[in-house]
Design a protein around this motif. Sequence first.
Motif, PDB file in Angstrom:
ATOM      1  N   TRP A 100       2.234   6.439   8.078  1.00 48.17           N
ATOM      2  CA  TRP A 100       1.817   7.718   8.654  1.00 48.17           C
ATOM      3  C   TRP A 100       1.738   8.822   7.606  1.00 48.17           C
ATOM      4  O   TRP A 100       1.218   9.892   7.876  1.00 48.17           O
ATOM      5  CB  TRP A 100       2.768   8.116   9.776  1.00 48.17           C
ATOM      6  CG  TRP A 100       2.891   7.030  10.810  1.00 48.17           C
ATOM      7  CD1 TRP A 100       3.966   6.237  11.048  1.00 48.17           C
ATOM      8  CD2 TRP A 100       1.881   6.605  11.723  1.00 48.17           C
ATOM      9  NE1 TRP A 100       3.690   5.345  12.050  1.00 48.17           N
ATOM     10  CE2 TRP A 100       2.420   5.545  12.480  1.00 48.17           C
ATOM     11  CE3 TRP A 100       0.565   7.019  11.964  1.00 48.17           C
ATOM     12  CZ2 TRP A 100       1.687   4.890  13.474  1.00 48.17           C
ATOM     13  CZ3 TRP A 100      -0.159   6.362  12.958  1.00 48.17           C
ATOM     14  CH2 TRP A 100       0.403   5.319  13.695  1.00 48.17           C
ATOM     15  N   GLU A 101       2.280   8.555   6.425  1.00 48.03           N
ATOM     16  CA  GLU A 101       2.171   9.511   5.328  1.00 48.03           C
ATOM     17  C   GLU A 101       0.951   9.236   4.460  1.00 48.03           C
ATOM     18  O   GLU A 101       0.654  10.006   3.544  1.00 48.03           O
ATOM     19  CB  GLU A 101       3.440   9.471   4.468  1.00 48.03           C
ATOM     20  CG  GLU A 101       4.705   9.833   5.236  1.00 48.03           C
ATOM     21  CD  GLU A 101       5.950   9.698   4.375  1.00 48.03           C
ATOM     22  OE1 GLU A 101       5.814   9.644   3.139  1.00 48.03           O
ATOM     23  OE2 GLU A 101       7.058   9.631   4.941  1.00 48.03           O
ATOM     24  N   LEU A 102       0.254   8.131   4.710  1.00 50.06           N
ATOM     25  CA  LEU A 102      -0.957   7.812   3.957  1.00 50.06           C
ATOM     26  C   LEU A 102      -2.124   8.679   4.418  1.00 50.06           C
ATOM     27  O   LEU A 102      -2.147   9.130   5.573  1.00 50.06           O
ATOM     28  CB  LEU A 102      -1.312   6.334   4.135  1.00 50.06           C
ATOM     29  CG  LEU A 102      -0.367   5.297   3.534  1.00 50.06           C
ATOM     30  CD1 LEU A 102      -0.775   3.897   3.989  1.00 50.06           C
ATOM     31  CD2 LEU A 102      -0.368   5.392   2.008  1.00 50.06           C
ATOM     32  N   PRO A 103      -3.107   8.915   3.573  1.00 51.51           N
ATOM     33  CA  PRO A 103      -4.317   9.615   4.023  1.00 51.51           C
ATOM     34  C   PRO A 103      -5.014   8.825   5.126  1.00 51.51           C
ATOM     35  O   PRO A 103      -4.873   7.596   5.232  1.00 51.51           O
ATOM     36  CB  PRO A 103      -5.172   9.680   2.748  1.00 51.51           C
ATOM     37  CG  PRO A 103      -4.218   9.503   1.623  1.00 51.51           C
ATOM     38  CD  PRO A 103      -3.125   8.616   2.135  1.00 51.51           C
ATOM     39  N   ASP A 104      -5.763   9.514   5.957  1.00 47.20           N
ATOM     40  CA  ASP A 104      -6.421   8.872   7.093  1.00 47.20           C
ATOM     41  C   ASP A 104      -7.315   7.713   6.658  1.00 47.20           C
ATOM     42  O   ASP A 104      -7.394   6.681   7.337  1.00 47.20           O
ATOM     43  CB  ASP A 104      -7.252   9.905   7.857  1.00 47.20           C
ATOM     44  CG  ASP A 104      -6.368  10.959   8.528  1.00 47.20           C
ATOM     45  OD1 ASP A 104      -5.163  10.688   8.662  1.00 47.20           O
ATOM     46  OD2 ASP A 104      -6.887  12.025   8.907  1.00 47.20           O
ATOM     47  N   LYS A 105      -7.995   7.860   5.523  1.00 48.46           N
ATOM     48  CA  LYS A 105      -8.913   6.805   5.091  1.00 48.46           C
ATOM     49  C   LYS A 105      -8.178   5.550   4.638  1.00 48.46           C
ATOM     50  O   LYS A 105      -8.736   4.455   4.684  1.00 48.46           O
ATOM     51  CB  LYS A 105      -9.787   7.337   3.955  1.00 48.46           C
ATOM     52  CG  LYS A 105     -10.735   8.460   4.378  1.00 48.46           C
ATOM     53  CD  LYS A 105     -11.598   8.914   3.212  1.00 48.46           C
ATOM     54  CE  LYS A 105     -12.567  10.010   3.633  1.00 48.46           C
ATOM     55  NZ  LYS A 105     -13.419  10.465   2.504  1.00 48.46           N
ATOM     56  N   ALA A 133       0.834  -1.208   0.000  1.00 45.98           N
ATOM     57  CA  ALA A 133       0.000   0.000   0.000  1.00 45.98           C
ATOM     58  C   ALA A 133       0.867   1.257   0.000  1.00 45.98           C
ATOM     59  O   ALA A 133       0.564   2.231  -0.708  1.00 45.98           O
ATOM     60  CB  ALA A 133      -0.929  -0.012   1.214  1.00 45.98           C
ATOM     61  N   CYS A 134       1.949   1.236   0.763  1.00 50.17           N
ATOM     62  CA  CYS A 134       2.841   2.400   0.800  1.00 50.17           C
ATOM     63  C   CYS A 134       3.550   2.579  -0.542  1.00 50.17           C
ATOM     64  O   CYS A 134       3.710   3.711  -1.028  1.00 50.17           O
ATOM     65  CB  CYS A 134       3.867   2.239   1.920  1.00 50.17           C
ATOM     66  SG  CYS A 134       3.190   2.357   3.593  1.00 50.17           S
ATOM     67  N   ARG A 135       3.962   1.474  -1.151  1.00 49.00           N
ATOM     68  CA  ARG A 135       4.638   1.560  -2.442  1.00 49.00           C
ATOM     69  C   ARG A 135       3.697   2.102  -3.511  1.00 49.00           C
ATOM     70  O   ARG A 135       4.085   2.929  -4.344  1.00 49.00           O
ATOM     71  CB  ARG A 135       5.174   0.184  -2.827  1.00 49.00           C
ATOM     72  CG  ARG A 135       5.995   0.193  -4.120  1.00 49.00           C
ATOM     73  CD  ARG A 135       6.661  -1.151  -4.382  1.00 49.00           C
ATOM     74  NE  ARG A 135       5.669  -2.214  -4.542  1.00 49.00           N
ATOM     75  CZ  ARG A 135       5.448  -3.173  -3.651  1.00 49.00           C
ATOM     76  NH1 ARG A 135       6.132  -3.196  -2.510  1.00 49.00           N
ATOM     77  NH2 ARG A 135       4.547  -4.110  -3.877  1.00 49.00           N
ATOM     78  N   THR A 136       2.442   1.651  -3.491  1.00 50.46           N
ATOM     79  CA  THR A 136       1.463   2.131  -4.472  1.00 50.46           C
ATOM     80  C   THR A 136       1.194   3.619  -4.301  1.00 50.46           C
ATOM     81  O   THR A 136       1.050   4.360  -5.285  1.00 50.46           O
ATOM     82  CB  THR A 136       0.146   1.346  -4.320  1.00 50.46           C
ATOM     83  OG1 THR A 136       0.403  -0.058  -4.494  1.00 50.46           O
ATOM     84  CG2 THR A 136      -0.881   1.816  -5.331  1.00 50.46           C
ATOM     85  N   ALA A 137       1.136   4.083  -3.039  1.00 48.44           N
ATOM     86  CA  ALA A 137       0.863   5.494  -2.774  1.00 48.44           C
ATOM     87  C   ALA A 137       2.105   6.365  -2.901  1.00 48.44           C
ATOM     88  O   ALA A 137       2.003   7.600  -2.849  1.00 48.44           O
ATOM     89  CB  ALA A 137       0.278   5.646  -1.357  1.00 48.44           C
ATOM     90  N   GLY A 138       3.278   5.741  -3.045  1.00 45.43           N
ATOM     91  CA  GLY A 138       4.511   6.506  -3.194  1.00 45.43           C
ATOM     92  C   GLY A 138       4.981   7.154  -1.901  1.00 45.43           C
ATOM     93  O   GLY A 138       5.544   8.253  -1.940  1.00 45.43           O
ATOM     94  N   VAL A 139       4.757   6.478  -0.787  1.00 47.57           N
ATOM     95  CA  VAL A 139       5.201   7.013   0.497  1.00 47.57           C
ATOM     96  C   VAL A 139       6.087   5.976   1.185  1.00 47.57           C
ATOM     97  O   VAL A 139       6.133   4.803   0.800  1.00 47.57           O
ATOM     98  CB  VAL A 139       4.001   7.363   1.410  1.00 47.57           C
ATOM     99  CG1 VAL A 139       3.160   8.458   0.778  1.00 47.57           C
ATOM    100  CG2 VAL A 139       3.145   6.127   1.693  1.00 47.57           C
TER     101      VAL A 139
END
Length: 433
Positions: free
Chosen positions: A265-270, A255-261
């Motif tokens: 904790w850098e992901l959106p709250d949702k 999920a972090c790799r897909t979002a580029g973070v």
Amino acid sequence: MEPILIAFALAVVAWLLVVGDLVRRHRPAWHWYLTGYPVTAWRVASTWRRVALLNDLAVSRLPARTLVGHLLVKGDPVRPVAPRISFPRATRMGLTMVVRLHAGQTPATYMQAADALVHAWKVHAVRVTSPERGLVLLTATATDPLLRPGLASAPAELLSALIGALETGGAWVMNLRLVPHWLIAGATRSGKSTLLARVITQLAPQPVALVGIDCKGGMELGLFADRLSALATSRREAVAVLTALVVDMQERMSACRTAGVRSVWELPDKLRPVPVVVLVDEIAELYLSDGTRQSKAEAEQCSTLLLRLAQLGAALGLHLVVAGQRVGSDLGPGVTALRAQLGGRICHRVNDPGTAEMTLGDLNKDAVTVAQAITAQERGVAVCTGPDGGWARARSHLTPTDEAVATARKHSGMTPELPAIERALVALEGDGK
């Protein structure tokens, strides 16, 4: 007339003594500032030169070797000069003073003289630190602040637990966002289980998932099952739970790799997954083996899975709180590797110096000595490390078992579901049947 004056003077003295005793018991800080600090400051100033001479803190400005003609004369230094000190500055329950080191001196000499300073100044303890090169800070505490630590306070934060009070009077906080993994060592009846109950009590009202691993049949962590998302009561179950957590960790990586973070904790709250805190009671039960092939395989699996969670879990919202009576390399080679990943350390009274060394030795040698001095009467007292790399004596707040259980039940509705672990435990039960 004189008997009346004498009686009046005695009455005033008695009244002052009563008031002083009340102030000492109910307002110890006031009592210290008004009476204790002036006396102790005078004692420090008047005895400093003598204490420095007796403990080799004073240095002669003349060389210890003198050339007389063609003869080299060696002898004891003459006219030694004590290091310069600042005037003792009052703190809430003690005082501090700065010492300017002579050329060639190191703080280690002052650490060795700490006990002598305690007896000369008639204080509870003297801590030696070096805030900058060439200076030593001496911090004296008048009495043991952990005898009646009181109830410290700290702002409520996610993944932050107020554990107790530090010897400085500040709050002892376990902040998993700041220090993601913790190691807790302590002998039986040293306060280790009470501290774990305190951690659960503090984390229960927060939106986090608590996973318990208690291979003693769940005797300790089973009391809080209402708030636990999963509980493993045997090593076989622990392997299933840890394996499911590693699989979940890989999904979080994706999920972090897909979002580029680089962190959840850098992901959106949702999109941010729920933080998970894994509480391990008695680490030795996961590592010890009875010699059978299955037992060795399970111990090796637990070692590998815990190490993976410790190495990769911090940025992914997976945190470890590992407790044990005995923490040593004799449990297996994986223990040392795991310890290196557990940045937070808490050491209660231990039965052997090796456990104190294993818990605190790689961080600070002085902390090991202090931890070994904790007596059986000082339940709840521990030596803990701080985020700045230092250490301090602390005492956890007493949390009765019934209070902790009631808190867990009260917040049972906040228990997040972890489907991967539930599926793993169901599959394990099916294999067992």
